[in-house]
Structures are given as C-alpha cells and as structure tokens.
Design an enzyme around this catalytic site. Structure first.
Site, PDB file in Angstrom:
ATOM      1  N   GLU A 104      39.576  40.370  44.576  1.00 40.34           N
ATOM      2  CA  GLU A 104      39.982  40.358  43.171  1.00 40.34           C
ATOM      3  C   GLU A 104      38.806  40.785  42.303  1.00 40.34           C
ATOM      4  O   GLU A 104      37.760  40.149  42.319  1.00 40.34           O
ATOM      5  CB  GLU A 104      40.447  38.958  42.766  1.00 40.34           C
ATOM      6  CG  GLU A 104      40.932  38.860  41.334  1.00 40.34           C
ATOM      7  CD  GLU A 104      41.322  37.439  40.961  1.00 40.34           C
ATOM      8  OE1 GLU A 104      42.316  37.264  40.251  1.00 40.34           O
ATOM      9  OE2 GLU A 104      40.612  36.501  41.380  1.00 40.34           O
ATOM     10  N   TYR A 133      41.890  45.003  35.327  1.00 39.64           N
ATOM     11  CA  TYR A 133      42.016  44.062  36.445  1.00 39.64           C
ATOM     12  C   TYR A 133      42.533  44.816  37.658  1.00 39.64           C
ATOM     13  O   TYR A 133      43.454  45.645  37.561  1.00 39.64           O
ATOM     14  CB  TYR A 133      42.988  42.945  36.078  1.00 39.64           C
ATOM     15  CG  TYR A 133      43.271  41.972  37.206  1.00 39.64           C
ATOM     16  CD1 TYR A 133      42.495  40.826  37.374  1.00 39.64           C
ATOM     17  CD2 TYR A 133      44.311  42.211  38.108  1.00 39.64           C
ATOM     18  CE1 TYR A 133      42.750  39.954  38.414  1.00 39.64           C
ATOM     19  CE2 TYR A 133      44.563  41.340  39.151  1.00 39.64           C
ATOM     20  CZ  TYR A 133      43.786  40.212  39.298  1.00 39.64           C
ATOM     21  OH  TYR A 133      44.029  39.334  40.328  1.00 39.64           O
TER      22      TYR A 133
END
Length: 440
Positions: free
Chosen positions: A248, A159
């Site tokens: 993101e 991530y």
C-alpha cells in the site's frame, strides 16, 4: 487496509486475532466472539525505512534516505543527502507520528528542516525518548532510530495498492486520485473515486491495465503515464517476489517536476512464505512486540495478551473464543488467548505454561482442551511437568475431553499436584473465576 475499505471495495482479508483482542474488550454475551471474522495470523511489521529499502531494491522511485541512531549520524546522513529540504522521521511502527508527543515534551515525530545541523538537533530530541501517538500505549514507544530523507515537493497526492482479494481469487490493484488521507474515508464517502484492476496470476499485469489506472489517476502526458505505469509494474514485482499480501503506497505522489514517487508504504507478507523469504522476515522489528508473543511464536504457539487475570490455554481458535466468553459470563476476565494448536508436543505445552505463568497479572489458569489429533494424555503430561518445574502457586483448573481423556485425568490425579479438574466448560469457568476469591 482497514475494515471500512474492505467493506466498500469488497476486499475480504483475514484479521489477526490481535486486531480484535488488542482492543482489550470482551463481551459478556456467551459465544459473542464466534460471530466475528476471526483468523489467527502473525503479521510481519516493517519499519518505514525497511519498506523503502525493499522498494529501492525493485527500482521503485523513493526519496533518498539515511538511517540514524545518534544525532551525529543524523548530521552525517543529512550532509550526504545534500538536499535543499530534509524530513526527519521517528521510526516506530505506530501511526500518527506527526501529531505525537515525546516524553521530554518535544512535539511531533516528523519534522522538516533545511540543514544538517538542524536535522541533528531534531534527531537528538527524538532519539532515546518515548513517542506517544493515538496508536501507541499511554506510555509511548521508545525511539531508537530516525530516518533522514530528502523532502520532495508534492504536486498531487494519490493512492495505489496491490493486495490479495478473495472476490477476485487473486491480487488486485486499487488506486484513487484522493491520496495522502484516510483511504477508508474516501471509499466510504466517495466510492466512485476508487479504481480497481484485477491481476491474472498467470499473465501478470498487462500494460493496458496500468495505463488505464494512470489515466484515471489524472496523469495527462505520455511521459507521466509511462512513469506511473512503470512504478505500478515494479511495485507488482515487489509484491510477487516477496510473497506480499499487500503493498500500500499512500501517498503515491506526483512531484512538481512530473515524476512519480512512492513517498510512504505499508507492506504485509504471507507468513506461510517465511521459509523462503528469510531475508525479508529478518527485517522484522520485535522491539515493539509483546515479549510473550515473540516467545510463543518461537515455539510455534499462538499467543495474544489481554488485560484480565485468568490465563487461558486451549487448542483451537473457536474453543479459545468460547472459553473467554464464558469466563466473562461468570464475571471473570481473560488474561490472554493462547492456542497450542491441534498437534502440540509436551515441550510446547510446557512452554505455553511458562509463558502463562510469566505474566504477573495472571492469578489463575484455565486449561480447556478437546482432544482430537491433540491427545489429552499428551496435554496432561505437559501440564504436570510444567507445573512441577515452575513451582505453580496459583489455582490451576483443567477441563479435558476427547481422545485419551481418561489417561489424561489419571495422570493429573496421580501427579500429587493441586490441580482442579472440571467436567465441562461451564464447570471449568465457574471454578476458575471462583478460585480468584480464594487467592485474595
């Protein structure tokens, strides 16, 4: 980044009004809305393929992809990609596509296949049909586009994000070795697996920062560290040059041959930069938006649709929340949040009225204006003109206070229209709710 992650990471961001009101819930406690962190923001939503196109522009490594609006285009795109394995993804703004169901019974908005003909077949089962997921309405969302992309063999799912953080007074990089899952859950249960690096607005990203994050993410060779660091730097350039508030990437993945890919991304942008990011904002997809919200935005108004039957027109978010709470206190139900702001013109007030009356579920209208910069007589002129033009057939309750209030009241009294005036907010709410029984 959702609320849990914000809490765990100390990331403080404004929340769009719709995030609260789209739950379609109002409390019955007076002024309960005012306790929320409530900030009006219009969010630009990009389809997945649009985000990929932006990343491609900034040299971020993504899967090769093609867009298709027909089964034939899907076949053609798949052949052009010439990949061993392909992924076919329905393009809607809602999440949970892979577990969704179409109105024709076809299951899943994300599928893998190994040839162009199958890609066309899958696209044909999706296009022109509504996909229902946990984030769509019960009716689902119409799929008019699918993305055909090469499938990559994911070795590790990580991530990575860059977002504005008030705690750091600027952008911060956030990374975790636990990608491909709900990062909020990771932040809540294992916060030690979340890594942060604040970025200096003046100096930008420093090489030692990206290297440090790459090592914490488990990249174990110099080549992999260099690749991951380069992808982070390019994502920051995208963030900076497009006036983004968040980039993101989940998953930020290492594939079998060691390369780093941005497999999926969510990008948010600063609406105040719309004037200089025209190309980016032109990518926005309004097909899934409430047409009333779209129309309101065009004339500079803030509108959020709800499920009640009393239309609300106010000036100021705080006053809007108080108005909706007191309507609930008297057993009514607000139909919307419509803020005309502090400097609306007569034309904007007229547009606001038209938006309210276009909603068939609205059975009464409550106007609650406190005149400061916004003058009550300007509001009154807009109300009178709009009510006359739309041929208003439902009760209209108006409460005015502040600058030029007497002029405003006089204009309404002399209009010849059946406007119900109120002295204060309590009186206005009671009259609005009471008027509903008279229209049944």
């Amino acid at each position: 980044m959702r609320r849990v992650l914000s809490k765990q990471l100390g990331l403080r961001r404004g929340v769009k009004a719709a995030a609260s009101f789209k739950t379609r819930q109002c409390t019955s406690n007076l002024f309960s809305f005012q306790s929320q962190n409530f900030q009006q923001v219009r969010n630009l939503n990009l389809q997945e393929y649009r985000s990929k196109s932006l990343m491609d522009q900034y040299g971020v490594t993504t899967q090769k992809w093609r867009l298709a609006t027909t089964a034939a285009e899907a076949v053609k795109g798949a052949k052009e990609l010439n990949a061993k394995e392909l992924v076919v993804k329905a393009q809607i703004l809602a999440g949970g596509r892979g577990k969704g169901t179409f109105d024709n019974g076809f299951k899943g908005g994300v599928h893998l296949c190994d040839n162009a003909e199958k890609a066309g077949e899958l696209a044909g089962s999706m296009l022109g049909h509504k996909l229902r997921t946990k984030q769509t309405s019960p009716e689902g969302t119409l799929v008019s586009q699918v993305m055909i992309a090469e499938s990559v063999d994911l070795k590790r799912e990580l991530y990575f994000a860059i977002l504005m953080d008030r705690a750091y007074k600027g952008p911060v990089m956030v990374a975790s070795s636990q990608g491909g899952v709900d990062i909020e859950e990771v932040a809540e249960k294992t916060p030690e697996l979340i890594f942060k690096e604040p970025i200096s607005i003046d100096a930008g990203i420093r090489p030692e920062q990206t290297r440090r994050l790459a090592e914490k993410l488990g990249f174990d060779t110099e080549a992999k560290i260099k690749d991951a660091s380069q992808q982070m730097e390019r994502l920051y350039q995208l963030f900076l040059k497009t006036d983004a508030t968040q980039v993101e990437v989940n998953p930020f993945a290492e594939i079998a041959d060691g390369r780093v890919f941005a497999v999926d991304a969510k990008i948010n942008f600063d609406d105040n930069a719309k004037f200089r990011q025209k190309n980016v904002f032109a990518m926005g997809d309004e097909s899934e938006s409430d047409p009333r919200e779209v129309e309101a935005e065009k004339v500079g108004l803030n509108y959020i649709g709800m499920d009640g039957n009393i239309g609300c027109m106010v000036n100021g978010a705080g006053l809007a929340m108080a108005t909706m709470d007191i309507i609930k206190l008297y057993k009514g139900s607000p139909a919307n949040f419509l803020d005309v702001g502090g400097g609306a013109t007569e034309e904007q007030v007229e547009s606001a009225f038209k938006i309210l009356t276009s909603d068939k579920q609205v059975k009464a209208i409550l106007v609650n204006i406190f005149g400061g910069i916004m003058k009550c007589d300007v509001i009154a002129k807009g109300i009178v003109n709009a009510a006359g033009k739309v041929g208003l057939k439902i009760p209209l309750v108006v409460r005015l206070a502040g600058t030029n209030v007497e002029k405003g009241k006089e204009l309404m009294q002399n209009s010849g229209l059946p406007i119900i005036t109120a002295e204060d907010l309590d009186d206005a709410a009671q009259k609005a709710v009471g008027s509903l029984s008279k229209t049944k």
